[in-house]
Scaffold this motif. Structure first.
Motif, short mmCIF file in Angstrom:
data_model
loop_
_atom_site.label_atom_id
_atom_site.label_comp_id
_atom_site.label_asym_id
_atom_site.label_seq_id
_atom_site.Cartn_x
_atom_site.Cartn_y
_atom_site.Cartn_z
N ALA A 269 -7.41 -10.75 -12.78
CA ALA A 269 -6.54 -10.05 -11.63
C ALA A 269 -7.83 -9.66 -10.51
O ALA A 269 -7.92 -8.77 -9.91
N LEU A 270 -9.13 -9.81 -11.14
CA LEU A 270 -10.20 -10.07 -10.46
C LEU A 270 -9.89 -10.57 -8.57
O LEU A 270 -10.54 -9.71 -7.90
N GLY A 271 -9.17 -11.37 -8.80
CA GLY A 271 -8.35 -12.29 -7.19
C GLY A 271 -8.05 -11.52 -6.65
O GLY A 271 -7.79 -11.07 -5.29
N LEU A 272 -6.76 -10.87 -8.22
CA LEU A 272 -5.49 -10.17 -7.44
C LEU A 272 -5.71 -8.59 -6.57
O LEU A 272 -5.21 -7.92 -5.65
N LEU A 273 -7.10 -8.13 -7.53
CA LEU A 273 -7.02 -6.19 -7.17
C LEU A 273 -7.31 -6.47 -6.16
O LEU A 273 -7.03 -5.51 -5.77
N PRO A 274 -7.95 -6.91 -5.03
CA PRO A 274 -9.17 -6.19 -3.81
C PRO A 274 -7.80 -6.56 -2.70
O PRO A 274 -7.63 -5.39 -1.83
N LEU A 275 -7.01 -7.38 -3.20
CA LEU A 275 -5.75 -7.47 -1.97
C LEU A 275 -4.97 -6.76 -2.23
O LEU A 275 -4.33 -6.08 -1.00
N LEU A 276 -3.96 -6.46 -3.98
CA LEU A 276 -3.33 -5.24 -4.13
C LEU A 276 -3.46 -3.59 -3.42
O LEU A 276 -3.34 -3.17 -2.44
N LEU A 277 -5.26 -3.71 -3.52
CA LEU A 277 -5.67 -2.16 -2.75
C LEU A 277 -5.59 -2.05 -1.82
O LEU A 277 -5.31 -0.98 -0.92
N TYR A 278 -5.86 -3.42 -0.41
CA TYR A 278 -6.00 -3.31 0.29
C TYR A 278 -4.52 -3.30 0.89
O TYR A 278 -4.07 -2.71 1.58
N SER A 279 -3.91 -3.85 0.51
CA SER A 279 -2.15 -3.58 0.72
C SER A 279 -1.69 -2.22 0.33
O SER A 279 -0.88 -2.52 1.59
N LEU A 280 -2.19 -1.56 -0.42
CA LEU A 280 -2.07 -0.63 -0.95
C LEU A 280 -2.09 0.95 0.25
O LEU A 280 -1.95 1.71 0.89
N LEU A 281 -3.30 0.57 0.68
CA LEU A 281 -4.59 1.92 1.78
C LEU A 281 -3.52 1.11 2.89
O LEU A 281 -2.75 2.15 3.73
N ILE A 282 -2.91 -0.07 3.49
CA ILE A 282 -2.68 -0.41 4.91
C ILE A 282 -1.12 0.26 4.97
O ILE A 282 -0.56 1.21 5.50
N PHE A 283 -0.56 0.23 3.41
CA PHE A 283 1.21 0.17 3.53
C PHE A 283 1.38 2.16 3.57
O PHE A 283 1.91 2.57 4.39
N THR A 284 0.45 2.64 2.89
CA THR A 284 0.23 3.99 2.89
C THR A 284 -0.02 5.01 4.15
O THR A 284 0.43 6.34 4.58
N ASP A 285 -1.05 3.75 4.85
CA ASP A 285 -1.77 5.21 5.82
C ASP A 285 -0.01 4.43 7.10
O ASP A 285 -0.10 5.35 7.80
N SER A 286 -0.15 3.16 7.57
CA SER A 286 1.14 2.93 7.88
C SER A 286 2.18 3.61 7.88
O SER A 286 3.15 3.93 9.28
N SER A 287 2.73 3.71 6.77
CA SER A 287 4.14 4.67 6.30
C SER A 287 4.25 5.95 6.61
O SER A 287 5.08 6.25 7.52
N ILE A 288 2.98 7.08 6.47
CA ILE A 288 2.67 8.28 6.67
C ILE A 288 2.37 7.97 8.70
O ILE A 288 3.62 8.63 9.09
N GLN A 289 2.55 7.43 9.36
CA GLN A 289 2.07 7.68 10.56
C GLN A 289 3.02 7.29 11.58
O GLN A 289 3.74 7.42 12.06
N ASN A 290 3.94 5.86 10.84
CA ASN A 290 5.09 5.43 11.74
C ASN A 290 6.54 6.45 10.82
O ASN A 290 6.96 6.30 11.52
N LYS A 291 5.79 7.02 9.81
CA LYS A 291 7.20 6.98 9.04
C LYS A 291 8.65 6.56 8.88
O LYS A 291 9.84 6.61 9.55
N SER A 292 8.02 6.05 8.18
CA SER A 292 8.84 4.94 7.74
C SER A 292 8.18 3.27 7.01
O SER A 292 7.65 3.05 7.11
N ILE A 293 8.98 3.18 5.35
CA ILE A 293 8.50 2.60 4.38
C ILE A 293 8.64 1.49 4.81
O ILE A 293 8.06 0.73 4.90
N LYS A 294 9.61 1.10 5.68
CA LYS A 294 9.87 -0.73 6.23
C LYS A 294 8.60 -1.22 7.06
O LYS A 294 8.33 -1.53 7.17
N ILE A 295 8.36 0.51 7.78
CA ILE A 295 6.88 -0.15 8.85
C ILE A 295 5.85 -0.62 8.11
O ILE A 295 4.69 -1.58 8.48
N GLY A 296 5.55 0.08 6.36
CA GLY A 296 4.53 0.67 6.27
C GLY A 296 4.61 -1.01 5.67
O GLY A 296 3.25 -2.38 5.55
N ILE A 297 5.71 -1.74 4.64
CA ILE A 297 5.60 -3.32 4.51
C ILE A 297 5.62 -4.20 5.47
O ILE A 297 4.46 -4.90 5.43
N LEU A 298 6.14 -4.15 6.54
CA LEU A 298 5.88 -4.78 7.88
C LEU A 298 4.45 -4.98 8.19
O LEU A 298 3.82 -5.32 8.51
#
Length: 338
Positions: A269-298
């Protein structure tokens, strides 16, 4: 002639077609276009011929020598008071030149540059890559036209400079990558005035897939160390962040795998948590900016590709140039030079 637009091109006739088409729609028309074919196997001369009656266009073919020397070649054959350096993978909004003209009337500058954006027609991958290259959560918005952590250095995808200054500095150096930053550093060292023109933005296609994007940012990491060897003072804290991120990702992966192997869930969990939190941050911000969940994932993949690709290139170059003491040519003869 007010402006000379200089574009080096290597095997990208379709991109040149789109760029030239956008130039026919400019609201300010005192300019010429210089296309320099840098030893392409897929030349764009037929494309350029379509625009000879629509634009003041000059086409040149030369042996491959890299983008910097091709820009110098075009500059020597141009007539404009200002040289505008563009990459072949950009498309211009119709008021691009007008925005530059307005800025220069408001406050003169020896050199300048503008930001980039993603066009609605770009693929989802291109939009994700564009997000990663302009987001505060990856590069601090340095290329997005926002306030940044270091002073503004024009990049060759969208750069302008007075001819007098260009000639005084001798144009671009023979560096294969990072030559635009090298040029910007020399502009500042010469005491010239350099500004960001927020309204002079371009649509920048960048790379069309993640493999090509990795190679691009990997080379940028190498270029940063090459620049450091020439200008030690040019290396700032912001340039170390992708390397720190890359090392951090490596440590997190080791912790997670070790936790799995020795069956310690907390370590995993200590190894995965920082990676998951950063991924969530990027996904959320990009999805909002691009209005697309797919682009958020990419965008998650794009962000990790950008930062770790740059970081790996930076670390390899540091080892070869700073530890092993190799010069630029011997360290990267296969990569950069023929």
């Amino acid at each position: 002639m007010k402006y000379s637009i200089i574009v080096p091109v290597f095997n990208r006739p379709d991109e040149i077609d789109e760029l030239l088409e956008s130039l026919t729609r400019q609201t300010f028309n005192d300019f010429e276009v210089i296309i320099v074919e840098d030893g392409s196997q897929k030349p764009c001369k037929e494309v350029c011929d379509k625009y000879t009656d629509k634009l003041n266009l000059k086409y040149f073919m030369k042996e491959n020598s890299g983008p910097g020397q091709s820009r110098n070649y075009g500059a020597e054959r141009s007539e404009g008071e200002y040289l505008l350096i563009l990459d072949s993978d950009v498309v211009l909004p119709e008021n691009y030149l007008y925005a530059i003209e307005e800025e220069l009337h408001r406050d003169k500058a020896d050199a300048f540059g503008g930001p980039d954006r993603a066009h609605n027609s770009f693929t989802d991958t291109q939009k994700a890559i564009s997000y990663s290259m302009t987001s505060f959560f990856t590069t601090g918005g340095i290329r997005g036209g926002k306030k940044k952590m270091d002073k503004f250095y024009p990049r060759s995808f969208n750069m302008g400079i007075r001819r007098e200054v260009y000639n005084k500095l001798g144009g671009f150096s023979k560096m294969r990558f990072g030559e635009d930053i090298d040029f910007s550093i020399r502009i500042f060292k010469a005491g010239c005035k350099c500004r960001l023109f927020p309204g002079a933005w371009v649509y920048h296609k960048r790379r069309t897939d993640f493999r090509k994007f990795w190679r691009q940012v990997y080379n940028s990491g190498i270029a940063r160390i090459n620049l450091y060897k020439k200008y030690p003072e040019s290396l700032k804290l912001v340039h170390l962040l992708p390397m720190v991120f890359t090392v951090g990702v490596g440590i997190c992966c080791i912790l997670a795998m070790t936790g799995v192997l020795i069956k310690v869930p907390l370590l995993t969990a200590l190894g995965l948590l920082p990676l998951l939190l950063y991924s969530l941050l990027i996904f959320t911000d990009s999805s909002i900016q691009n209005k697309s969940i797919k682009i958020g994932i990419l965008s998650i993949r794009a962000a990790f590709t950008q930062l770790t690709g740059y970081g790996c290139g930076f670390i390899e170059a540091w080892w070869k140039r700073c530890v092993q003491g190799k010069d630029e040519f011997s360290a990267y003869q296969k990569n950069f030079y023929k």
